[in-house]
Scaffold this motif. Structure first.
Motif, PDB file in Angstrom:
ATOM      1  N   ILE A 132       2.072   0.366 -10.067  1.00 47.26           N
ATOM      2  CA  ILE A 132       3.230   0.130  -9.195  1.00 47.26           C
ATOM      3  C   ILE A 132       3.477   1.457  -8.400  1.00 47.26           C
ATOM      4  CG2 ILE A 132       5.894  -0.278  -9.020  1.00 47.26           C
ATOM      5  CD1 ILE A 132       4.135  -2.828  -9.793  1.00 47.26           C
ATOM      6  N   ALA A 133       3.116   2.748  -9.401  1.00 50.60           N
ATOM      7  CA  ALA A 133       3.633   3.849  -8.349  1.00 50.60           C
ATOM      8  C   ALA A 133       2.260   4.043  -7.665  1.00 50.60           C
ATOM      9  CB  ALA A 133       3.456   4.933  -9.676  1.00 50.60           C
ATOM     10  N   LEU A 134       1.169   3.781  -7.914  1.00 52.56           N
ATOM     11  CA  LEU A 134       0.082   3.784  -7.057  1.00 52.56           C
ATOM     12  C   LEU A 134       0.280   2.997  -5.738  1.00 52.56           C
ATOM     13  CD1 LEU A 134      -2.506   5.737  -7.286  1.00 52.56           C
ATOM     14  CD2 LEU A 134      -3.455   3.434  -8.168  1.00 52.56           C
ATOM     15  N   GLU A 135       0.816   1.828  -5.916  1.00 51.33           N
ATOM     16  CA  GLU A 135       1.011   1.024  -4.615  1.00 51.33           C
ATOM     17  C   GLU A 135       2.080   1.880  -3.744  1.00 51.33           C
ATOM     18  OE1 GLU A 135       0.104  -1.909  -3.603  1.00 51.33           O
ATOM     19  OE2 GLU A 135      -1.193  -2.785  -5.198  1.00 51.33           O
ATOM     20  N   GLN A 136       2.910   2.369  -4.191  1.00 51.66           N
ATOM     21  CA  GLN A 136       4.037   3.173  -3.536  1.00 51.66           C
ATOM     22  C   GLN A 136       3.420   4.180  -2.900  1.00 51.66           C
ATOM     23  OE1 GLN A 136       7.327   2.406  -2.994  1.00 51.66           O
ATOM     24  NE2 GLN A 136       6.732   3.641  -1.241  1.00 51.66           N
ATOM     25  N   TYR A 137       2.535   5.017  -3.511  1.00 54.18           N
ATOM     26  CA  TYR A 137       1.811   6.171  -3.012  1.00 54.18           C
ATOM     27  C   TYR A 137       0.616   5.631  -1.882  1.00 54.18           C
ATOM     28  CZ  TYR A 137       3.240   9.796  -6.217  1.00 54.18           C
ATOM     29  OH  TYR A 137       3.837  10.747  -6.925  1.00 54.18           O
ATOM     30  N   ALA A 138       0.158   4.435  -1.968  1.00 56.94           N
ATOM     31  CA  ALA A 138      -0.697   3.914  -1.021  1.00 56.94           C
ATOM     32  C   ALA A 138       0.153   3.359   0.082  1.00 56.94           C
ATOM     33  CB  ALA A 138      -1.596   2.790  -1.550  1.00 56.94           C
ATOM     34  N   ASP A 139       1.345   3.095   0.089  1.00 55.91           N
ATOM     35  CA  ASP A 139       2.452   2.762   1.315  1.00 55.91           C
ATOM     36  C   ASP A 139       2.428   4.183   2.001  1.00 55.91           C
ATOM     37  OD1 ASP A 139       2.250   0.106   0.336  1.00 55.91           O
ATOM     38  OD2 ASP A 139       4.237   0.040   0.317  1.00 55.91           O
ATOM     39  N   TYR A 140       2.855   5.186   1.291  1.00 54.44           N
ATOM     40  CA  TYR A 140       3.052   6.693   2.107  1.00 54.44           C
ATOM     41  C   TYR A 140       1.799   7.032   2.494  1.00 54.44           C
ATOM     42  CZ  TYR A 140       7.128   7.037  -0.838  1.00 54.44           C
ATOM     43  OH  TYR A 140       8.543   6.863  -1.455  1.00 54.44           O
ATOM     44  N   VAL A 141       0.622   6.897   2.217  1.00 57.11           N
ATOM     45  CA  VAL A 141      -0.483   7.563   2.588  1.00 57.11           C
ATOM     46  C   VAL A 141      -0.998   6.483   3.960  1.00 57.11           C
ATOM     47  CG1 VAL A 141      -2.898   7.572   2.222  1.00 57.11           C
ATOM     48  CG2 VAL A 141      -1.418   8.599   0.531  1.00 57.11           C
ATOM     49  N   HIS A 142      -0.657   5.320   3.679  1.00 64.47           N
ATOM     50  CA  HIS A 142      -1.320   4.503   4.793  1.00 64.47           C
ATOM     51  C   HIS A 142      -0.022   3.813   5.932  1.00 64.47           C
ATOM     52  CE1 HIS A 142      -5.186   4.148   3.048  1.00 64.47           C
ATOM     53  NE2 HIS A 142      -4.781   3.649   2.027  1.00 64.47           N
ATOM     54  N   ALA A 143       0.933   4.594   5.879  1.00 67.19           N
ATOM     55  CA  ALA A 143       2.069   4.212   6.596  1.00 67.19           C
ATOM     56  C   ALA A 143       2.453   2.809   6.803  1.00 67.19           C
ATOM     57  CB  ALA A 143       1.766   4.804   8.028  1.00 67.19           C
ATOM     58  N   ARG A 144       2.874   2.302   5.533  1.00 66.45           N
ATOM     59  CA  ARG A 144       3.095   0.745   5.436  1.00 66.45           C
ATOM     60  C   ARG A 144       4.438   0.630   6.118  1.00 66.45           C
ATOM     61  NH1 ARG A 144       0.827  -2.865   1.749  1.00 66.45           N
ATOM     62  NH2 ARG A 144       1.114  -4.867   2.479  1.00 66.45           N
ATOM     63  N   SER A 145       4.502  -0.323   6.834  1.00 63.91           N
ATOM     64  CA  SER A 145       5.769  -0.835   7.446  1.00 63.91           C
ATOM     65  C   SER A 145       6.199  -2.121   7.163  1.00 63.91           C
ATOM     66  CB  SER A 145       5.431  -0.860   9.038  1.00 63.91           C
ATOM     67  OG  SER A 145       4.528  -1.757   9.504  1.00 63.91           O
ATOM     68  N   PHE A 146       5.296  -3.159   6.399  1.00 67.46           N
ATOM     69  CA  PHE A 146       5.665  -4.476   5.924  1.00 67.46           C
ATOM     70  C   PHE A 146       4.856  -4.953   4.972  1.00 67.46           C
ATOM     71  CE2 PHE A 146       5.024  -9.010   6.903  1.00 67.46           C
ATOM     72  CZ  PHE A 146       6.132  -9.558   6.760  1.00 67.46           C
ATOM     73  N   ARG A 147       5.349  -5.528   4.009  1.00 68.59           N
ATOM     74  CA  ARG A 147       4.799  -6.289   2.888  1.00 68.59           C
ATOM     75  C   ARG A 147       4.936  -7.695   2.663  1.00 68.59           C
ATOM     76  NH1 ARG A 147       2.666  -4.158  -1.394  1.00 68.59           N
ATOM     77  NH2 ARG A 147       2.201  -1.772  -1.747  1.00 68.59           N
ATOM     78  N   GLN A 148       3.969  -8.329   2.218  1.00 70.64           N
ATOM     79  CA  GLN A 148       3.997  -9.559   1.828  1.00 70.64           C
ATOM     80  C   GLN A 148       3.810  -9.851   0.338  1.00 70.64           C
ATOM     81  OE1 GLN A 148       1.235 -11.373   4.758  1.00 70.64           O
ATOM     82  NE2 GLN A 148       3.167 -12.059   5.891  1.00 70.64           N
ATOM     83  N   SER A 149       4.623  -9.878  -0.599  1.00 67.26           N
ATOM     84  CA  SER A 149       4.284  -9.727  -1.809  1.00 67.26           C
ATOM     85  C   SER A 149       4.441 -11.322  -2.570  1.00 67.26           C
ATOM     86  CB  SER A 149       5.309  -8.919  -2.747  1.00 67.26           C
ATOM     87  OG  SER A 149       5.385  -7.755  -2.480  1.00 67.26           O
ATOM     88  N   ILE A 150       3.633 -11.481  -3.511  1.00 62.21           N
ATOM     89  CA  ILE A 150       3.419 -12.709  -4.729  1.00 62.21           C
ATOM     90  C   ILE A 150       4.150 -12.331  -5.916  1.00 62.21           C
ATOM     91  CG2 ILE A 150       2.198 -14.300  -5.688  1.00 62.21           C
ATOM     92  CD1 ILE A 150       2.142 -14.356  -2.620  1.00 62.21           C
ATOM     93  N   VAL A 151       5.151 -12.831  -6.216  1.00 67.12           N
ATOM     94  CA  VAL A 151       6.053 -12.604  -7.460  1.00 67.12           C
ATOM     95  C   VAL A 151       6.091 -13.938  -8.297  1.00 67.12           C
ATOM     96  CG1 VAL A 151       7.667 -11.076  -6.623  1.00 67.12           C
ATOM     97  CG2 VAL A 151       8.165 -13.398  -6.340  1.00 67.12           C
ATOM     98  N   CYS A 152       6.199 -13.881  -9.493  1.00 62.53           N
ATOM     99  CA  CYS A 152       6.274 -15.106 -10.417  1.00 62.53           C
ATOM    100  C   CYS A 152       7.325 -14.754 -11.486  1.00 62.53           C
ATOM    101  CB  CYS A 152       5.080 -15.479 -10.994  1.00 62.53           C
ATOM    102  SG  CYS A 152       4.340 -14.290 -12.321  1.00 62.53           S
ATOM    103  N   ARG A 153       7.859 -15.741 -12.254  1.00 65.04           N
ATOM    104  CA  ARG A 153       8.426 -15.428 -13.385  1.00 65.04           C
ATOM    105  C   ARG A 153       8.182 -14.519 -14.416  1.00 65.04           C
ATOM    106  NH1 ARG A 153       8.279 -21.043 -13.466  1.00 65.04           N
ATOM    107  NH2 ARG A 153       7.615 -20.695 -15.707  1.00 65.04           N
TER     108      ARG A 153
END
Length: 268
Positions: A132-153
């Motif tokens: 999860i932390a690595l995904e957040q760092y990737a958002d910073y590095v790649h200048a993420r502006s939008f996400r589409q996430s899959i979640v489940c119970r």
């Protein structure tokens, strides 16, 4: 469940531009006039800045370029809506957990963690082992502006190995357009360019690839069942076309989903 949302870090920057747009539109309620005011707001303010190169001028330069290819329905929904609160990925995951949900995967693989530099991962140390932390760092590095996430119970079983049945159930959508709709060109060997928003451009040579992507493009602004896009192809051609679509998915140029995508292209 599928959840799409504006994300940080670029969300912070876009909120600056959004504030200018909404202020310029003011109390105008006629949709067509709202669009006109919204589209003139940023160029108007940026022109008044002249040769300024401060942070806000750079933000406006990028936002003006983004909105140039933005269709009216998205501008109305994203930039003129009353409520717009971008979130960090880690905060989204935490909020989902409090609601009894867990993050499964990113439905739009843009800021990929496997593209982070090895030296950067080494400096992160133990945090690089936290997905999860690595995904957040990737958002910073790649200048993420939008996400589409899959979640489940949190108690639901998760399979991370898709198969043919999964593919048959999916639909595809793209903003890419072929350089020509001529069936003869699409059905003949040779390079053909497909272009899209933000100067996106790809070139395909295999006839099967061109046919599949052109079929999906014709469904715009809706989506097309992948099996329909692959109709008439041999097994080997299907495999090549699926690999092509998967690659475009990773680049954020093709999107997959299970529901038909229907929306108006413009407001009158």
């Amino acid at each position: 469940a599928f959840v799409s949302y504006n994300a940080h870090p670029v969300g912070w920057l876009r909120m600056l531009a959004r504030d200018i747009v909404r202020f310029h539109v003011g109390d105008e309620a006629r949709p067509a006039e709202m669009m006109r005011l919204a589209r003139e707001a940023l160029p108007l303010v940026r022109a008044a800045m002249g040769d300024a190169d401060h942070a806000l001028a750079l933000v406006l330069d990028n936002e003006i370029k983004r909105l140039a290819d933005y269709p009216d329905f998205l501008l109305f929904h994203d930039d003129l809506s009353e409520h717009c609160t971008p979130v960090r990925f880690v905060d989204f995951v935490a909020d989902a957990a409090r609601a009894g949900l867990r993050h499964v995967a990113d439905a739009q693989r843009v800021a990929r963690t496997d593209q982070l530099p090895a030296a950067f991962l080494d400096r992160l140390g133990s945090r690089a082992r936290d997905p999860i932390a690595l995904e957040q760092y990737a958002d910073y590095v790649h200048a993420r502006s939008f996400r589409q996430s899959i979640v489940c119970r949190t108690d639901a079983p998760v399979s991370r190995h898709g198969g043919r049945t999964d593919l048959d159930d999916l639909r595809a959508h793209t903003e890419l357009r072929p350089e020509t709709d001529d069936p003869q060109r699409i059905g003949s060997p040779g390079p053909m360019a497909f272009t899209g928003p933000s100067d996106a451009r790809i070139t395909l040579e295999r006839v099967s690839d061109k046919r599949a992507l052109a079929a999906i493009a014709r469904a715009r602004p809706g989506s097309l069942p992948i099996v329909a896009a692959l109709d008439g192809l041999t097994d080997s051609q299907r495999a090549d076309a699926v690999a092509m679509l998967a690659r475009l998915f990773e680049l954020g140029l093709v999107h997959f989903g299970r529901a038909s995508r229907r929306c108006a292209e413009r407001l009158e």
